[in-house]
Every structure is written in structure tokens, then in C-alpha cells.
Design a protein around this motif. Structure first.
Motif, PDB file in Angstrom:
ATOM      1  N   GLU A 201      68.682  21.818 -51.414  1.00  0.00           N
ATOM      2  CA  GLU A 201      69.369  20.711 -50.743  1.00  0.00           C
ATOM      3  C   GLU A 201      69.758  21.106 -49.318  1.00  0.00           C
ATOM      4  O   GLU A 201      69.699  20.285 -48.396  1.00  0.00           O
ATOM      5  CB  GLU A 201      70.596  20.289 -51.543  1.00  0.00           C
ATOM      6  N   SER A 202      70.140  22.361 -49.123  1.00  0.00           N
ATOM      7  CA  SER A 202      70.466  22.855 -47.792  1.00  0.00           C
ATOM      8  C   SER A 202      69.236  22.869 -46.889  1.00  0.00           C
ATOM      9  O   SER A 202      69.309  22.512 -45.711  1.00  0.00           O
ATOM     10  CB  SER A 202      71.068  24.259 -47.899  1.00  0.00           C
ATOM     11  N   ALA A 203      68.081  23.283 -47.451  1.00  0.00           N
ATOM     12  CA  ALA A 203      66.844  23.310 -46.666  1.00  0.00           C
ATOM     13  C   ALA A 203      66.417  21.900 -46.267  1.00  0.00           C
ATOM     14  O   ALA A 203      65.939  21.678 -45.137  1.00  0.00           O
ATOM     15  CB  ALA A 203      65.737  24.004 -47.458  1.00  0.00           C
ATOM     16  N   VAL A 204      66.597  20.932 -47.165  1.00  0.00           N
ATOM     17  CA  VAL A 204      66.267  19.537 -46.855  1.00  0.00           C
ATOM     18  C   VAL A 204      67.180  19.014 -45.746  1.00  0.00           C
ATOM     19  O   VAL A 204      66.732  18.321 -44.817  1.00  0.00           O
ATOM     20  CB  VAL A 204      66.367  18.658 -48.123  1.00  0.00           C
ATOM     21  N   ALA A 205      68.467  19.347 -45.817  1.00  0.00           N
ATOM     22  CA  ALA A 205      69.413  18.925 -44.775  1.00  0.00           C
ATOM     23  C   ALA A 205      69.054  19.553 -43.433  1.00  0.00           C
ATOM     24  O   ALA A 205      69.148  18.897 -42.391  1.00  0.00           O
ATOM     25  CB  ALA A 205      70.831  19.307 -45.181  1.00  0.00           C
ATOM     26  N   ASN A 206      68.613  20.818 -43.448  1.00  0.00           N
ATOM     27  CA  ASN A 206      68.172  21.461 -42.211  1.00  0.00           C
ATOM     28  C   ASN A 206      66.970  20.742 -41.625  1.00  0.00           C
ATOM     29  O   ASN A 206      66.871  20.565 -40.404  1.00  0.00           O
ATOM     30  CB  ASN A 206      67.810  22.935 -42.470  1.00  0.00           C
ATOM     31  N   ALA A 207      66.039  20.332 -42.472  1.00  0.00           N
ATOM     32  CA  ALA A 207      64.841  19.639 -42.001  1.00  0.00           C
ATOM     33  C   ALA A 207      65.187  18.291 -41.382  1.00  0.00           C
ATOM     34  O   ALA A 207      64.626  17.919 -40.342  1.00  0.00           O
ATOM     35  CB  ALA A 207      63.867  19.448 -43.165  1.00  0.00           C
ATOM     36  N   GLU A 208      66.123  17.574 -42.013  1.00  0.00           N
ATOM     37  CA  GLU A 208      66.483  16.250 -41.505  1.00  0.00           C
ATOM     38  C   GLU A 208      67.286  16.345 -40.213  1.00  0.00           C
ATOM     39  O   GLU A 208      67.018  15.624 -39.244  1.00  0.00           O
ATOM     40  CB  GLU A 208      67.280  15.483 -42.560  1.00  0.00           C
ATOM     41  N   ASN A 209      68.281  17.247 -40.168  1.00  0.00           N
ATOM     42  CA  ASN A 209      69.183  17.304 -39.012  1.00  0.00           C
ATOM     43  C   ASN A 209      68.609  18.077 -37.837  1.00  0.00           C
ATOM     44  O   ASN A 209      68.740  17.660 -36.696  1.00  0.00           O
ATOM     45  CB  ASN A 209      70.523  17.928 -39.432  1.00  0.00           C
ATOM     46  N   ASN A 210      67.969  19.215 -38.106  1.00  0.00           N
ATOM     47  CA  ASN A 210      67.503  20.066 -37.006  1.00  0.00           C
ATOM     48  C   ASN A 210      66.095  19.708 -36.532  1.00  0.00           C
ATOM     49  O   ASN A 210      65.797  19.804 -35.349  1.00  0.00           O
ATOM     50  CB  ASN A 210      67.523  21.536 -37.432  1.00  0.00           C
ATOM     51  N   ASN A 211      65.215  19.292 -37.451  1.00  0.00           N
ATOM     52  CA  ASN A 211      63.823  19.026 -37.082  1.00  0.00           C
ATOM     53  C   ASN A 211      63.483  17.548 -37.081  1.00  0.00           C
ATOM     54  O   ASN A 211      62.381  17.176 -36.701  1.00  0.00           O
ATOM     55  CB  ASN A 211      62.872  19.769 -38.043  1.00  0.00           C
ATOM     56  N   GLY A 212      64.374  16.686 -37.550  1.00  0.00           N
ATOM     57  CA  GLY A 212      64.125  15.248 -37.554  1.00  0.00           C
ATOM     58  C   GLY A 212      63.027  14.832 -38.515  1.00  0.00           C
ATOM     59  O   GLY A 212      62.322  13.855 -38.277  1.00  0.00           O
ATOM     60  N   MET A 213      62.860  15.554 -39.611  1.00  0.00           N
ATOM     61  CA  MET A 213      61.805  15.238 -40.580  1.00  0.00           C
ATOM     62  C   MET A 213      62.331  14.270 -41.631  1.00  0.00           C
ATOM     63  O   MET A 213      63.539  14.141 -41.836  1.00  0.00           O
ATOM     64  CB  MET A 213      61.320  16.522 -41.270  1.00  0.00           C
ATOM     65  N   ASN A 214      61.401  13.598 -42.308  1.00  0.00           N
ATOM     66  CA  ASN A 214      61.745  12.663 -43.370  1.00  0.00           C
ATOM     67  C   ASN A 214      61.700  13.405 -44.707  1.00  0.00           C
ATOM     68  O   ASN A 214      60.736  14.107 -45.001  1.00  0.00           O
ATOM     69  CB  ASN A 214      60.756  11.495 -43.363  1.00  0.00           C
ATOM     70  N   ALA A 215      62.720  13.234 -45.540  1.00  0.00           N
ATOM     71  CA  ALA A 215      62.838  13.987 -46.794  1.00  0.00           C
ATOM     72  C   ALA A 215      61.728  13.639 -47.786  1.00  0.00           C
ATOM     73  O   ALA A 215      61.347  14.471 -48.605  1.00  0.00           O
ATOM     74  CB  ALA A 215      64.200  13.737 -47.424  1.00  0.00           C
ATOM     75  N   GLU A 216      61.187  12.404 -47.727  1.00  0.00           N
ATOM     76  CA  GLU A 216      60.145  12.004 -48.671  1.00  0.00           C
ATOM     77  C   GLU A 216      58.824  12.726 -48.434  1.00  0.00           C
ATOM     78  O   GLU A 216      58.008  12.848 -49.338  1.00  0.00           O
ATOM     79  CB  GLU A 216      59.906  10.490 -48.610  1.00  0.00           C
ATOM     80  N   ASN A 217      58.595  13.190 -47.186  1.00  0.00           N
ATOM     81  CA  ASN A 217      57.322  13.837 -46.856  1.00  0.00           C
ATOM     82  C   ASN A 217      57.348  15.346 -47.045  1.00  0.00           C
ATOM     83  O   ASN A 217      56.334  16.004 -46.826  1.00  0.00           O
ATOM     84  CB  ASN A 217      56.940  13.534 -45.396  1.00  0.00           C
ATOM     85  N   LEU A 218      58.487  15.902 -47.427  1.00  0.00           N
ATOM     86  CA  LEU A 218      58.617  17.359 -47.496  1.00  0.00           C
ATOM     87  C   LEU A 218      58.131  17.914 -48.829  1.00  0.00           C
ATOM     88  O   LEU A 218      58.245  17.261 -49.864  1.00  0.00           O
ATOM     89  CB  LEU A 218      60.080  17.761 -47.294  1.00  0.00           C
ATOM     90  N   TYR A 219      57.579  19.125 -48.764  1.00  0.00           N
ATOM     91  CA  TYR A 219      57.236  19.862 -49.980  1.00  0.00           C
ATOM     92  C   TYR A 219      57.603  21.322 -49.772  1.00  0.00           C
ATOM     93  O   TYR A 219      57.851  21.762 -48.644  1.00  0.00           O
ATOM     94  CB  TYR A 219      55.747  19.707 -50.328  1.00  0.00           C
ATOM     95  N   ILE A 220      57.636  22.077 -50.860  1.00  0.00           N
ATOM     96  CA  ILE A 220      58.032  23.485 -50.794  1.00  0.00           C
ATOM     97  C   ILE A 220      56.795  24.319 -50.470  1.00  0.00           C
ATOM     98  O   ILE A 220      55.929  24.522 -51.322  1.00  0.00           O
ATOM     99  CB  ILE A 220      58.686  23.931 -52.113  1.00  0.00           C
ATOM    100  N   ALA A 221      56.718  24.787 -49.234  1.00  0.00           N
ATOM    101  CA  ALA A 221      55.572  25.575 -48.792  1.00  0.00           C
ATOM    102  C   ALA A 221      55.668  27.003 -49.325  1.00  0.00           C
ATOM    103  O   ALA A 221      54.675  27.558 -49.803  1.00  0.00           O
ATOM    104  CB  ALA A 221      55.487  25.579 -47.268  1.00  0.00           C
ATOM    105  N   GLU A 222      56.847  27.598 -49.221  1.00  0.00           N
ATOM    106  CA  GLU A 222      57.061  28.966 -49.692  1.00  0.00           C
ATOM    107  C   GLU A 222      58.425  29.034 -50.357  1.00  0.00           C
ATOM    108  O   GLU A 222      59.374  28.396 -49.911  1.00  0.00           O
ATOM    109  CB  GLU A 222      57.073  29.970 -48.532  1.00  0.00           C
ATOM    110  N   CYS A 223      58.506  29.831 -51.400  1.00  0.00           N
ATOM    111  CA  CYS A 223      59.803  30.169 -51.987  1.00  0.00           C
ATOM    112  C   CYS A 223      59.655  31.522 -52.665  1.00  0.00           C
ATOM    113  O   CYS A 223      58.716  31.743 -53.410  1.00  0.00           O
ATOM    114  CB  CYS A 223      60.306  29.099 -52.945  1.00  0.00           C
ATOM    115  N   TYR A 224      60.565  32.412 -52.334  1.00  0.00           N
ATOM    116  CA  TYR A 224      60.476  33.764 -52.885  1.00  0.00           C
ATOM    117  C   TYR A 224      61.856  34.385 -52.957  1.00  0.00           C
ATOM    118  O   TYR A 224      62.805  33.934 -52.302  1.00  0.00           O
ATOM    119  CB  TYR A 224      59.541  34.648 -52.056  1.00  0.00           C
ATOM    120  N   ALA A 225      61.959  35.416 -53.790  1.00  0.00           N
ATOM    121  CA  ALA A 225      63.205  36.162 -53.955  1.00  0.00           C
ATOM    122  C   ALA A 225      62.915  37.632 -53.688  1.00  0.00           C
ATOM    123  O   ALA A 225      61.985  38.195 -54.267  1.00  0.00           O
ATOM    124  CB  ALA A 225      63.753  35.976 -55.358  1.00  0.00           C
TER     125      ALA A 225
END
Length: 128
Positions: free
Chosen positions: A70-94
Motif C-alpha cells: 500500500e505504501s508503494a502504491v501511494a508512492n507511485a500515485e503521489n510521487n510519479n503520478g501513476m494510476n493504481a489500476e495500471n500498476l503491477y509488482i515488477a520485483e519483490c524480494y527479501a
């Protein structure tokens, strides 16, 4: 300017910077192995599907990762101006974090070591 000048080196480094929106959680109190079970389930999925998977996943790590997504989605919307419906998880790792060492008393005066592991979890999003 000289080839190795500080400002030129910084300019080249910033040109190669990844502009995809992301979120990182450091020192999460969950082991890498347990976090990866949840991350493997959402890798490559779109954000709405991934949030639905995390909502009903019974593992402890899923609550942590849901908050991070949810934090990454908020970063995309506020900082990059992206639409949440078009986003997907490109990378995720621990990645492995520091380990807290604890002692558990055992029979006949012995002590067993308990390792409480931590991890650094990263989620990177991208647009389709």
C-alpha cells in the motif's frame, strides 16, 4: 571538466537511477524464508489482485507486506503520478537482516541459542 570530476560522476550516477516506484521495509521481524513464501505468491501480479491475496493469506508476513505494498502504491500515485489500476509488482524480494541472539536455558545447566532473524523487504512496482 575532467572525466573523474565529482559533479560529472554524480550526474552519471543519477542518470542510471531506477525511476520505478518502490517501498522498502528494513528490519522486519520476520525471517527471509517466511517472507519469501508470501512474496512468491504476489510476484508479477497486478496490485489489486496482490492486495486481495495478502488480505486473506493467514501468514504473519502477509500483514507486513500488505502495508508495504500500500505504501508503494501511494508512492507511485503521489510521487510519479501513476494510476493504481495500471500498476503491477515488477520485483519483490527479501534480503537477510541482522539476527538477534537469545539464550534459552536447557537441562543440566546448558544454554541453547535462539536466533531471532530479521529481513529487509523491498517491493518495486511498474506500469503495464
Amino acid at each position: 571538466m575532467a572525466k573523474g570530476h565529482r559533479s560529472q560522476i554524480k550526474r552519471e550516477r543519477n542518470a542510471n537511477k531506477d525511476t520505478r516506484p518502490s517501498a522498502k521495509l528494513s528490519y522486519a521481524r520476520v525471517s527471509v524464508q517466511k517472507a519469501c513464501f508470501v512474496l512468491d505468491a504476489i510476484r508479477g501480479k497486478d496490485v489489486t489482485t496482490a492486495l486481495a491475496i495478502l488480505e486473506y493469506n493467514p501468514r504473519y508476513a502477509s500483514g507486513i507486506i500488505k502495508k508495504l505494498l500500500e505504501s508503494a502504491v501511494a508512492n507511485a500515485e503521489n510521487n510519479n503520478g501513476m494510476n493504481a489500476e495500471n500498476l503491477y509488482i515488477a520485483e519483490c524480494y527479501a534480503n537477510k537482516g541482522p539476527t538477534m541472539k537469545r539464550i534459552r536455558p536447557r537441562a543440566q545447566g546448558r544454554a541453547y541459542r535462539i536466533e531471532k532473524r530479521m529481513s529487509h523487504i523491498t517491493i518495486v512496482l511498474d506500469e503495464r
